[in-house]
Design an enzyme around this catalytic site. Structure first.
Site, PDB file in Angstrom:
ATOM      1  N   SER A  80     -23.478  55.175 -15.193  1.00 51.80           N
ATOM      2  CA  SER A  80     -23.836  53.800 -14.924  1.00 51.80           C
ATOM      3  C   SER A  80     -23.486  53.330 -13.514  1.00 51.80           C
ATOM      4  CB  SER A  80     -23.155  52.890 -15.941  1.00 51.80           C
ATOM      5  OG  SER A  80     -21.740  52.971 -15.823  1.00 51.80           O
ATOM      6  N   LYS A 103     -18.627  48.353  -7.719  1.00 55.79           N
ATOM      7  CA  LYS A 103     -19.475  48.224  -8.909  1.00 55.79           C
ATOM      8  C   LYS A 103     -19.331  46.805  -9.473  1.00 55.79           C
ATOM      9  CE  LYS A 103     -20.301  50.740 -13.278  1.00 55.79           C
ATOM     10  NZ  LYS A 103     -19.811  51.866 -14.119  1.00 55.79           N
ATOM     11  N   SER A 139     -19.710  58.115 -16.147  1.00 58.33           N
ATOM     12  CA  SER A 139     -20.406  57.182 -15.249  1.00 58.33           C
ATOM     13  C   SER A 139     -20.014  57.225 -13.778  1.00 58.33           C
ATOM     14  CB  SER A 139     -20.229  55.750 -15.749  1.00 58.33           C
ATOM     15  OG  SER A 139     -21.186  55.489 -16.735  1.00 58.33           O
TER      16      SER A 139
HETATM   17  N1  GLN Z   1     -23.683  57.415 -20.325  1.00 55.89           N
HETATM   18  C1  GLN Z   1     -22.571  57.111 -21.177  1.00 55.89           C
HETATM   19  C2  GLN Z   1     -22.874  55.876 -21.979  1.00 55.89           C
HETATM   20  O1  GLN Z   1     -23.934  55.402 -21.882  1.00 55.89           O
HETATM   21  C3  GLN Z   1     -21.322  56.910 -20.352  1.00 55.89           C
HETATM   22  C4  GLN Z   1     -21.333  55.645 -19.608  1.00 55.89           C
HETATM   23  C5  GLN Z   1     -20.055  55.396 -18.860  1.00 55.89           C
HETATM   24  O2  GLN Z   1     -19.301  56.319 -18.544  1.00 55.89           O
HETATM   25  N2  GLN Z   1     -19.799  54.117 -18.601  1.00 55.89           N
HETATM   26  O3  GLN Z   1     -22.073  55.382 -22.696  1.00 55.89           O
END
Ligand code: GLN
Length: 486
Positions: A150, A75, A174
């Protein structure tokens, strides 16, 4: 693409060369990239030079490592020394870090071959990969749908079979949500289990790195490699790392699996989703487990709590991007403040700005006790819920998501609908405990994951259960139909 452990064994026995494996992965990526767009940067030179040194080690009869020759995608928020690391943001679009994240160093030391940096929601804020400043990534099961986020690029490239392993991060879901959407295994370890050194911070009390892989065994090996104490991360915990692969179960006799009574049923109201999860619980029972009911009375406050704590921490973490030290700088105006303003106005996308505003508000004097401090208290209650639940079960099983992967654009204009995607994953993040998603079948032909949760530092338990479930059901073995058809 075969699994990572098969590649490792073949490379160690010198039946295959790491160079040839890396070339095949790079070719597969090249072929599918125009359709999936899973990568922000490809690193063929880094990959081939690492593969050559893995081959040299195994030729010399040395141990080439637990991940010898395994292609891995990273990532784009893990720093890779000298190689562009954008965090999905314009503000870091030309940033080349002077050091590598501990996770990347440990993977390469174990013989893994980094092939590229994957696409993601900007600063890991999002659930669909559509908040990337560059382009959205597509789901290998249906290119009109999102891969989740994400860590969407990582999930998509593993789900498409380009690489057997990728690294993601999980702050509120994410890793688990995109794993569910792309029919892969995704593990969020205990907070403190894996070093955050060299990971670009979103919400530092929640961020945790973990693997996405085609099967549970590969996730177990990858976790063993990246886990463990690191003096460079003050929140890293010095707890011995087991050989997770030795804990993978074949049946679940004697295992108590907790089912949660307190999740809001209307969140995953779709009848296809409900019956998929009921089948998953019956499969677990058929493997010999005892199902027990557990209570998580504060889980329903998860989203509200998370959307105070995570933005508060992000507003503080992202203050460093001001055009002064690194990243984008937009000059103009009369003084340094207008340079800050222009840089941040141009460098950050709309979701990141929304989070900074939310977080700054929650931390304002006068509101701090009412919002931030209160959210921290709820967080403690949530942790206590899990402690009590684990007094009567070994592992919790629950939904990973409320729906199968949705169409591109379906939720991008509705932030709250997007935030709701993490309903089932956020409580575990707030409690700091490990949780994972394992392929659980299909709703309308689209993949859905089952979430398994263990007490802190007991990742081996959930991996063990996941392995027995994966073997018995075979859901992970099914390939994305559209890609294999063409
Ligand atoms: N979807 C959640 C957010 O937007 C979690 C994102 C994540 O785990 N980085 O914060």
């Amino acid at each position: 693409m075969i699994s990572g452990h098969e590649i490792r064994d073949a490379v160690a026995r010198r039946e295959r060369s790491a160079v040839e494996v890396a070339q095949q992965a790079l070719q597969a990526i090249d072929r599918l990239e125009p359709r999936l767009r899973a990568y922000i940067s490809l690193l063929p030179e880094r990959a081939l030079s690492q593969a050559r040194s893995v081959d040299a080690r195994s030729r010399a009869g040395q141990d080439a490592g637990l991940l010898a020759g395994v292609p891995v995608a990273i990532k784009d928020l893990f720093c890779t020394k000298g190689d562009r690391t954008t965090c999905g943001s314009k503000i870091l679009q030309d940033f080349r870090p002077p050091y590598s994240a501990t996770v990347v160093e440990r993977l390469e030391a174990a013989g893994a071959v980094v092939v590229g940096k994957t696409n993601m929601d900007e600063f890991a804020m999002g659930s669909s990969c559509e908040n990337s400043a560059f382009f959205p990534t597509r789901n290998p099961w249906d290119e009109g749908r999102v891969p989740g986020g994400s860590s969407g690029g990582s999930a998509s490239t593993v789900g498409a079979g380009c690489v057997p392993l990728a690294m993601g991060t999980d702050t509120g879901g994410s890793i688990r949500e995109p794993a569910s959407f792309c029919n892969v295994v995704g593990v969020k370890p205990t907070y403190g289990r894996v070093s955050r050194y060299g990971m670009i911070a979103f919400a530092s009390s929640l961020d945790q790195a973990g693997p996405l892989s085609r099967d549970v065994r590969d996730a177990a090996d990858a976790l063993e490699v990246i886990a463990g104490f690191d003096p460079m991360d003050s929140t890293s915990v010095d707890v011995p790392v087991p050989r997770y692969a030795d804990h993978l179960l074949e049946d679940l006799t004697g295992v108590r699996v907790g089912l949660v009574d307190d999740f809001d049923e209307t969140i995953a109201a779709d009848s296809g989703m409900t019956s998929l999860y009921q089948t998953a619980y019956r499969n677990i029972e058929a493997l010999g487990a005892t199902l027990v009911h557990v209570r998580l009375p504060h889980a329903k406050y998860g989203l509200a709590t998370y959307y105070l704590i995570a933005p508060a921490e992000c507003s503080s973490n992202l203050a460093r991007y001001d055009g002064t030290r690194y990243g984008l700088r937009v000059d103009g105006g009369d003084d340094v403040y207008s340079m800050f303003e222009r840089t941040r106005a141009e460098g950050f996308g709309p979701e990141v700005k929304r989070r900074i505003v939310l977080g700054t508000y929650a931390l304002c004097s006068g509101y701090y006790d009412a919002y931030y401090v209160r959210a921290q208290k709820v967080r403690t209650l949530m942790k206590a819920d899990f402690d009590l639940a684990f007094a009567s079960c070994d592992v919790i099983a629950c939904p990973a998501v409320s729906c199968p992967p949705f169409e591109l654009g379906a939720k991008s204009q509705d932030p709250v609908a997007m935030y709701l995607m993490d309903y089932f994953t956020i409580p575990m993040s707030l409690a700091g405990i490990p949780a994972m998603s394992v392929p659980a079948g299909y709703v309308n032909g689209l993949p859905v994951g089952l979430q398994l949760v263990s007490p802190a530092f007991e990742e081996a338990r959930m991996l063990g259960v996941a392995h027995a479930y994966e073997k018995a059901t075979g859901h992970a073995r099914r390939r994305a139909p559209q890609l294999s058809a063409r």
